[in-house]
Design a protein around this motif. Structure first.
Motif, PDB file in Angstrom:
ATOM      1  N   ASP A 127     -23.917  19.135  -6.970  1.00 40.31           N
ATOM      2  CA  ASP A 127     -23.358  20.143  -7.057  1.00 40.31           C
ATOM      3  C   ASP A 127     -23.331  20.648  -6.431  1.00 40.31           C
ATOM      4  N   PRO A 128     -22.069  21.467  -5.404  1.00 45.87           N
ATOM      5  CA  PRO A 128     -21.619  22.196  -4.148  1.00 45.87           C
ATOM      6  C   PRO A 128     -23.056  23.835  -4.609  1.00 45.87           C
ATOM      7  N   GLN A 129     -22.969  24.570  -5.497  1.00 43.37           N
ATOM      8  CA  GLN A 129     -23.343  25.423  -5.642  1.00 43.37           C
ATOM      9  C   GLN A 129     -24.521  25.823  -5.760  1.00 43.37           C
ATOM     10  N   TRP A 130     -25.059  24.595  -5.332  1.00 41.57           N
ATOM     11  CA  TRP A 130     -26.611  24.849  -4.709  1.00 41.57           C
ATOM     12  C   TRP A 130     -27.354  23.919  -3.311  1.00 41.57           C
ATOM     13  N   LYS A 131     -25.485  23.909  -1.943  1.00 37.18           N
ATOM     14  CA  LYS A 131     -25.503  23.782  -1.610  1.00 37.18           C
ATOM     15  C   LYS A 131     -26.015  24.724  -0.680  1.00 37.18           C
ATOM     16  N   GLY A 132     -27.644  24.944   0.422  1.00 35.61           N
ATOM     17  CA  GLY A 132     -28.420  25.498   1.107  1.00 35.61           C
ATOM     18  C   GLY A 132     -29.001  26.988  -0.113  1.00 35.61           C
ATOM     19  N   ALA A 133     -29.310  26.732  -1.501  1.00 33.60           N
ATOM     20  CA  ALA A 133     -29.447  27.886  -2.332  1.00 33.60           C
ATOM     21  C   ALA A 133     -30.932  27.566  -1.681  1.00 33.60           C
ATOM     22  N   ARG A 134     -31.762  28.815  -2.148  1.00 35.51           N
ATOM     23  CA  ARG A 134     -32.984  29.340  -2.025  1.00 35.51           C
ATOM     24  C   ARG A 134     -34.096  28.380  -3.434  1.00 35.51           C
ATOM     25  N   SER A 135     -34.953  28.434  -2.723  1.00 32.38           N
ATOM     26  CA  SER A 135     -35.603  27.338  -4.586  1.00 32.38           C
ATOM     27  C   SER A 135     -36.439  28.617  -4.998  1.00 32.38           C
ATOM     28  N   ASP A 136     -36.423  29.535  -5.035  1.00 32.10           N
ATOM     29  CA  ASP A 136     -37.063  30.265  -6.036  1.00 32.10           C
ATOM     30  C   ASP A 136     -35.724  30.737  -6.963  1.00 32.10           C
ATOM     31  N   ALA A 137     -34.823  30.035  -6.710  1.00 30.83           N
ATOM     32  CA  ALA A 137     -34.034  30.031  -8.422  1.00 30.83           C
ATOM     33  C   ALA A 137     -34.372  29.235  -9.207  1.00 30.83           C
ATOM     34  N   PHE A 138     -34.546  27.563  -8.730  1.00 29.35           N
ATOM     35  CA  PHE A 138     -35.517  26.319  -9.449  1.00 29.35           C
ATOM     36  C   PHE A 138     -36.659  26.791  -9.945  1.00 29.35           C
ATOM     37  N   LEU A 139     -37.483  28.018  -8.885  1.00 28.44           N
ATOM     38  CA  LEU A 139     -39.104  28.050  -9.922  1.00 28.44           C
ATOM     39  C   LEU A 139     -38.749  29.193 -11.062  1.00 28.44           C
ATOM     40  N   THR A 140     -37.426  29.934 -10.508  1.00 27.42           N
ATOM     41  CA  THR A 140     -37.690  31.167 -11.652  1.00 27.42           C
ATOM     42  C   THR A 140     -36.933  30.664 -12.921  1.00 27.42           C
ATOM     43  N   HIS A 141     -36.360  29.528 -12.900  1.00 31.85           N
ATOM     44  CA  HIS A 141     -35.238  28.946 -13.736  1.00 31.85           C
ATOM     45  C   HIS A 141     -36.507  28.034 -14.397  1.00 31.85           C
ATOM     46  N   ALA A 142     -37.145  27.248 -13.682  1.00 34.39           N
ATOM     47  CA  ALA A 142     -38.100  26.741 -14.679  1.00 34.39           C
ATOM     48  C   ALA A 142     -39.257  27.139 -15.347  1.00 34.39           C
ATOM     49  N   LEU A 143     -39.528  28.503 -14.836  1.00 37.45           N
ATOM     50  CA  LEU A 143     -39.829  29.257 -15.632  1.00 37.45           C
ATOM     51  C   LEU A 143     -39.890  29.502 -17.013  1.00 37.45           C
ATOM     52  N   LYS A 144     -38.158  30.042 -16.741  1.00 39.85           N
ATOM     53  CA  LYS A 144     -37.835  30.945 -18.198  1.00 39.85           C
ATOM     54  C   LYS A 144     -37.723  29.612 -18.866  1.00 39.85           C
ATOM     55  N   LEU A 145     -37.346  28.228 -18.771  1.00 41.82           N
ATOM     56  CA  LEU A 145     -37.734  27.137 -19.839  1.00 41.82           C
ATOM     57  C   LEU A 145     -39.065  26.322 -20.188  1.00 41.82           C
ATOM     58  N   LEU A 146     -39.878  27.662 -19.303  1.00 38.27           N
ATOM     59  CA  LEU A 146     -41.262  26.962 -19.596  1.00 38.27           C
ATOM     60  C   LEU A 146     -41.631  28.235 -21.298  1.00 38.27           C
ATOM     61  N   LYS A 147     -40.819  29.227 -20.368  1.00 31.48           N
ATOM     62  CA  LYS A 147     -40.905  30.648 -21.868  1.00 31.48           C
ATOM     63  C   LYS A 147     -40.444  30.133 -23.009  1.00 31.48           C
ATOM     64  N   GLU A 148     -39.383  29.517 -22.930  1.00 31.60           N
ATOM     65  CA  GLU A 148     -38.468  29.185 -24.215  1.00 31.60           C
ATOM     66  C   GLU A 148     -39.636  27.983 -24.365  1.00 31.60           C
ATOM     67  N   ALA A 149     -39.968  27.239 -24.233  1.00 32.71           N
ATOM     68  CA  ALA A 149     -41.108  25.993 -24.984  1.00 32.71           C
ATOM     69  C   ALA A 149     -41.635  26.577 -25.329  1.00 32.71           C
ATOM     70  N   GLY A 150     -42.468  28.151 -25.114  1.00 33.87           N
ATOM     71  CA  GLY A 150     -43.484  28.568 -26.052  1.00 33.87           C
ATOM     72  C   GLY A 150     -44.585  28.885 -24.919  1.00 33.87           C
ATOM     73  N   GLY A 151     -44.525  28.320 -23.422  1.00 38.66           N
ATOM     74  CA  GLY A 151     -45.248  28.354 -22.474  1.00 38.66           C
ATOM     75  C   GLY A 151     -45.501  29.690 -21.875  1.00 38.66           C
ATOM     76  N   GLU A 152     -46.958  29.496 -21.244  1.00 38.21           N
ATOM     77  CA  GLU A 152     -47.413  30.375 -19.969  1.00 38.21           C
ATOM     78  C   GLU A 152     -47.883  29.865 -18.975  1.00 38.21           C
ATOM     79  N   ILE A 153     -47.799  30.046 -17.867  1.00 41.28           N
ATOM     80  CA  ILE A 153     -48.165  29.596 -16.479  1.00 41.28           C
ATOM     81  C   ILE A 153     -49.486  30.452 -16.264  1.00 41.28           C
ATOM     82  N   LEU A 154     -50.902  29.502 -16.073  1.00 43.29           N
ATOM     83  CA  LEU A 154     -52.197  29.942 -15.999  1.00 43.29           C
ATOM     84  C   LEU A 154     -52.591  30.007 -14.932  1.00 43.29           C
ATOM     85  N   HIS A 155     -52.069  28.949 -13.550  1.00 40.96           N
ATOM     86  CA  HIS A 155     -52.929  28.712 -12.962  1.00 40.96           C
ATOM     87  C   HIS A 155     -52.356  27.306 -12.101  1.00 40.96           C
TER      88      HIS A 155
END
Ligand code: CTP
Ligand code: MG
Length: 384
Positions: free
Chosen positions: A291-319
């Motif tokens: 997908d061209p929209q991720w060319k050169g993308a900063r990986s911060d955005a991937f991490l933030t999206h994964a954290l959002k999915l975790l939250k939606e699954a009822g999760g919270e990162i501890l460590h």
């Protein structure tokens, strides 16, 4: 029989306080109304699910829909619970329902078992409600504010919702009621002279009414939480370059990582670990390299999206614990900056983030300096 669910959620929650009507308050990571709707939706019994709301609460309703992942069928309620139910019943009749279950949004712990008991009882009764015998000793308060007469609890029960009814007789009872407001729908049937059957309610199905009820609910959900881990692994090729991105920081050591995005192997491994804990697949599924929209993308955005999915699954990162595997660049001088950046991105305190590095004794692709590998493992709490 075609059964509709009517969820009344138009109240103001004055007794619960908290600044937001109680049905829109966050309860261990999910709004109360989202929890109630999820329970009713999940049991698969209803032809339609009608949510009676105050239109002023539109922003809150949007947030609930985002949590549920689907749109709600909402209609405007009235000034009293009785008026709100009346609006819900009209909508259920228009939808062609033959029976209804009417439920308070403020009871998010209704079980499939209880719904099944009510629906089964509708085969032989026109009105059925869950009720539990009162267990405390009862009293009437006297004129001076102290105890007046004791009240026998013999034969006294507390009524719950959902309350289940054949629709036609319930509509008749509401028509007879006129402008009077009553505490629940069983009372409307009784006022019209009808009979109401009881099934056993559930202590867990309590109504959130006061601030203490919210504390009890939080404790209940916390005690059902489980701890999970997620792991991730990533490799990128190394080549001479001005700078590299690693664990969210810039390193200028004459080496770079090659990839479609910023090729931050550390954040990619961490993102995969978070997706693992959330049960949400892997980074390639969410951000395809094609997908061209991720060319050169900063990986911060991937991490933030994964954290959002975790939250939606009822999760919270501890460590989070990361291992970087490479001969070069030297990680030591950058370790604390990486740790601080990962803590910032994940919202974790510094001491819950660890960054390790190792070489592979000149063995393999990392030993030859062809690439850099990263491993991550995270711990998360998942709440129901
Ligand atoms: N309800 C409603 N419309 C109203 C009043 C109440 O739909 N005009 C709903 C509430 O949203 C709640 C249920 O009826 O889900 C039970 O009422 P209650 O516990 O009394 O909630 P509130 O009226 O919101 O709270 P309070 O009485 O403390 O203000
Ligand atoms: Mg009320």
């Amino acid at each position: 029989m075609k059964i509709a669910a009517v969820i009344v959620a138009a109240g103001r929650g004055e007794r619960a306080g908290g600044g937001v009507p109680k049905q829109y308050r966050d309860l261990a990571g999910k709004r109360v109304l989202a929890r109630s709707v999820h329970r009713l939706h999940h049991c698969g019994v209803f032809m339609s699910l009608i949510v009676v709301v105050n239109p002023l609460d539109r922003d809150h309703i949007d947030a609930v829909e985002a949590e549920l992942g689907f749109q709600l069928d909402t209609i405007p309620g009235g000034a009293t619970r009785t008026a709100s139910v009346r609006a819900g019943l009209d909508a259920a009749a228009k939808a062609g329902a033959e029976a209804v279950l009417i439920h308070d949004a403020a009871r998010p712990f209704v079980s499939t078992d209880l719904i099944d008991r009510l629906v089964t009882a509708l085969d032989s009764h026109k009105a059925v409600i869950p009720a539990l015998p009162v267990s405390d000793a009862l009293l009437r308060v006297g004129d001076g504010g102290g105890m007046g007469e004791p009240v026998s609890r013999d034969g006294l029960f507390a009524a719950q919702t959902p309350q289940a009814f054949h629709l036609a007789p319930l509509l008749d009872a509401y028509a007879k009621l006129g402008e009077t407001a009553l505490p629940d729908d069983a009372a409307v049937i009784r006022a019209a002279g009808g009979e109401v059957e009881l099934v056993t309610g559930e202590a867990e199905n309590f109504k959130l009414t006061t601030p203490e009820d919210f504390l009890r609910a939080e404790r209940m959900l916390m005690s059902e939480a489980i701890t999970v881990t997620g792991q991730g692994f990533d490799v990128h090729r190394l080549e001479p370059a001005e700078l590299m991105w690693l664990c969210g920081i810039e390193i200028r050591a004459g080496l770079g990582l090659v990839g479609h995005s910023d090729a931050d192997a550390g954040l990619h491994a961490l993102t995969d670990a978070i997706l693992g804990a959330a049960g949400a697949g892997d980074i390639g599924q969410h951000f395809p390299p094609s997908d061209p929209q991720w060319k050169g993308a900063r990986s911060d955005a991937f991490l933030t999206h994964a954290l959002k999915l975790l939250k939606e699954a009822g999760g919270e990162i501890l460590h989070a614990d990361l291992t970087l595997i490479a001969e070069r660049p030297k990680i030591g001088p950058h370790r604390e900056a990486m740790r601080a950046r990962v803590a910032e991105l994940t919202g974790l305190p510094l001491q819950r983030v660890n960054i390790k590095a190792t070489t592979t004794e000149k063995l393999g692709f990392t030993g030859r300096g062809e690439g850099l590998a990263a491993q991550a493992i995270i711990t998360a709490r998942l709440r129901p």
